[in-house]
Scaffold this active site. Sequence first.
Site, mmCIF file in Angstrom:
data_model
loop_
_atom_site.group_PDB
_atom_site.id
_atom_site.type_symbol
_atom_site.label_atom_id
_atom_site.label_comp_id
_atom_site.label_asym_id
_atom_site.label_seq_id
_atom_site.Cartn_x
_atom_site.Cartn_y
_atom_site.Cartn_z
ATOM 1 N N GLY A 1 6.817 -58.760 38.783
ATOM 2 C CA GLY A 1 7.057 -57.631 38.770
ATOM 3 C C GLY A 1 6.658 -56.787 37.807
ATOM 4 O O GLY A 1 7.435 -56.139 36.525
ATOM 5 N N ALA A 2 5.298 -57.367 37.506
ATOM 6 C CA ALA A 2 4.807 -56.911 36.247
ATOM 7 C C ALA A 2 4.394 -55.524 36.053
ATOM 8 O O ALA A 2 4.612 -55.284 34.414
ATOM 9 C CB ALA A 2 3.157 -57.674 35.851
ATOM 10 N N GLY B 1 6.679 -52.938 36.236
ATOM 11 C CA GLY B 1 8.251 -52.488 36.685
ATOM 12 C C GLY B 1 8.878 -52.083 35.177
ATOM 13 O O GLY B 1 8.346 -53.073 33.974
ATOM 14 N N LYS C 1 19.341 -60.636 36.645
ATOM 15 C CA LYS C 1 20.951 -60.526 37.331
ATOM 16 C C LYS C 1 20.678 -59.282 38.165
ATOM 17 O O LYS C 1 19.961 -57.920 37.695
ATOM 18 C CB LYS C 1 22.033 -59.759 36.538
ATOM 19 C CG LYS C 1 21.797 -59.118 35.316
ATOM 20 C CD LYS C 1 22.957 -58.428 35.146
ATOM 21 C CE LYS C 1 22.847 -56.842 35.378
ATOM 22 N NZ LYS C 1 22.496 -55.503 34.840
ATOM 23 N N LYS D 1 21.644 -61.203 22.368
ATOM 24 C CA LYS D 1 22.571 -60.149 21.304
ATOM 25 C C LYS D 1 23.042 -61.056 19.690
ATOM 26 O O LYS D 1 23.736 -61.462 20.176
ATOM 27 C CB LYS D 1 23.476 -58.846 21.483
ATOM 28 C CG LYS D 1 22.558 -58.292 22.323
ATOM 29 C CD LYS D 1 24.003 -57.256 23.024
ATOM 30 C CE LYS D 1 23.452 -56.324 24.137
ATOM 31 N NZ LYS D 1 22.076 -55.540 23.861
ATOM 32 N N GLU E 1 28.593 -45.936 27.204
ATOM 33 C CA GLU E 1 26.594 -45.636 27.736
ATOM 34 C C GLU E 1 26.964 -43.968 27.770
ATOM 35 O O GLU E 1 27.501 -43.289 28.303
ATOM 36 C CB GLU E 1 26.069 -46.198 28.285
ATOM 37 C CG GLU E 1 26.075 -47.912 28.287
ATOM 38 C CD GLU E 1 25.037 -47.868 29.419
ATOM 39 O OE1 GLU E 1 24.374 -48.398 29.327
ATOM 40 O OE2 GLU E 1 25.613 -48.450 30.813
ATOM 41 N N HIS F 1 27.459 -59.182 31.970
ATOM 42 C CA HIS F 1 27.777 -58.951 30.935
ATOM 43 C C HIS F 1 29.189 -59.222 29.392
ATOM 44 O O HIS F 1 29.574 -59.708 29.262
ATOM 45 C CB HIS F 1 27.146 -57.753 29.944
ATOM 46 C CG HIS F 1 25.466 -57.168 30.892
ATOM 47 N ND1 HIS F 1 25.217 -58.293 30.721
ATOM 48 C CD2 HIS F 1 25.258 -56.285 31.245
ATOM 49 C CE1 HIS F 1 23.743 -57.833 31.319
ATOM 50 N NE2 HIS F 1 23.612 -56.556 31.523
ATOM 51 N N LYS G 1 29.015 -44.602 32.633
ATOM 52 C CA LYS G 1 27.904 -43.918 32.428
ATOM 53 C C LYS G 1 28.063 -42.523 31.737
ATOM 54 O O LYS G 1 29.310 -42.669 32.670
ATOM 55 C CB LYS G 1 27.158 -44.150 33.604
ATOM 56 C CG LYS G 1 26.301 -46.288 33.820
ATOM 57 C CD LYS G 1 25.060 -46.400 33.730
ATOM 58 C CE LYS G 1 24.922 -47.165 33.700
ATOM 59 N NZ LYS G 1 23.642 -48.217 32.962
#
Length: 507
Positions: free
Chosen positions: A32-33, A35, A166, A200, A234, A258, A353
């Site tokens: 999927g390079a 993408g 995921k 993170k 977000e 997450h 969102k």
Amino acid sequence: MNKVVRMDFQKFPVGMSCEITRAGSCGFVIFGASGDLAQRKLLPSLSLLFDKKIVPKNFFVVGFARTKMEDSDFREKIRKNMPGIHEDFLSRVHYVYGDYEDDGSYAALKMKIEELDSVYGTENNFIFCLAVPPALYGDITGKLVGNGVMKKGFSGKPFHRIMIEKPFGRDYRSAVALNEHLLGYLDDSQIFRVDHYLGKDTVQNILVFRFANSIFEPVWNSKCVEYVQINVSEELGVENRAGYFDNTGLIRDMLQNHMFQLLSLVAMEAPSSYDAESVRNEKQKVFDSIAPVDIDRIEDCFVRGQYTDGKYPAYRKEPGIGAMSCTETFFTAKLFIDNDRWRGIPFYLKAGKRLDRKETSISIVFKNNTTGIFGDFNISDLEKHTRNILTFKIQPEQGVTLRFQAKVPGLKRCLAPLNLEFDYIDLYGAEAAGDYASVILDCILGDQMLFWRRDGIESTWKFLTPVLKYWETCERGMHFYPAGSRGPEEADRFIERNGHSWIEEGD
Ligand code: BG6
């Protein structure tokens, strides 16, 4: 707005043990390079690892995708997306085009990586990163092994590993089936189930904060804590991911992965040592202790919402989204962890969102202590201002804040809240390596600490599957909110019913 006390933190020299563990030789293959994930996250992270010499010269990257391209076209595409990229890194980037279903394409890939292996001296060490739609994970893995590109059992020297993004399944049964399928071809030690939140710095800091300091653990329990809040807000909407998102929804997109990881880091017991198995064992105990939701009373535990016209157009008007879509773009959840440490303490999780801000944070809200001898001195009307609150600021601000009460100076007899604040960027500058660089490095090193284990994936899906099933029917409990707002009003009523309130940046 609370007063903030900026602490004059002293930055101490770091010891030898702070050296980065450098990776050994490796060829990194991206499915999927062309993408979004490959271009926005994977390639920049690989280039950073190479530029900083964290991966050695014995290193190459192969992009694999359906678009017909030569090495030079692929490099040009990367140059456009990443202005300033170093040519030394780019010269190691190659490309193979092919069909994910076609054995011939895997034979071509095998030939290419064997050739590059002898050019770069990568000693038959390969990582295959599947940045493709999840429906392809099983087939690609089967084809990689079936065509001899990957070998089962190669998990040390040499190693053949896959990195899988995921969502890992879409409910309990599909997650179990995918695990079984993959384990039919590979050993578990070759499977790296990515959760980029674990890369993170601010997330990794949670365990350090809890277990490298002696003053927090004694109060980290139901005796002293009133509730815990995990917030992932977000501003972005679905962007160009309508096809994926409308079929997924925010609970599958954020909670199952997450946010459950954040929850486990806050709630787990101290592991016997800081290694992948001990840490994941303790996380697993948390996942296994989350009390199942009583579906007949689901509204007590969950609120779901979707953005409608506001500062931005409604979700249902986004390109590629159905006019009657009942996919949630917001949820809150109230979970209980049924163990001795946490019994009876609500963990509120909230994500959305198209909210009014980007903010990821975790707040530990302690029990009120101002009703005692200072009960009459308190000047705050807001109940949440009278509590001690410890907040991990994950992003975009990064640090830790502790709210406490202090006497207001002068002859008055009153108390007011103050925040003690530590900010990573003030102290260390923008040193963050980036979440994907961290997970890629650990995959090359063969350390699974930052990756999901099979049982964790299955337990979290087991918990969520009845909830998702209940909401398969559109009419049930959707609360709309204007795009760019704080979310549906029902989310406030939901927490207030328990005598609590959402803790927000700047409260
Ligand atoms: C991804 C989700 O895993 O995480 C996205 O699929 C979400 O929907 C993203 O926007 C958030 O990541 P971050 O690192 O920006 O918080």
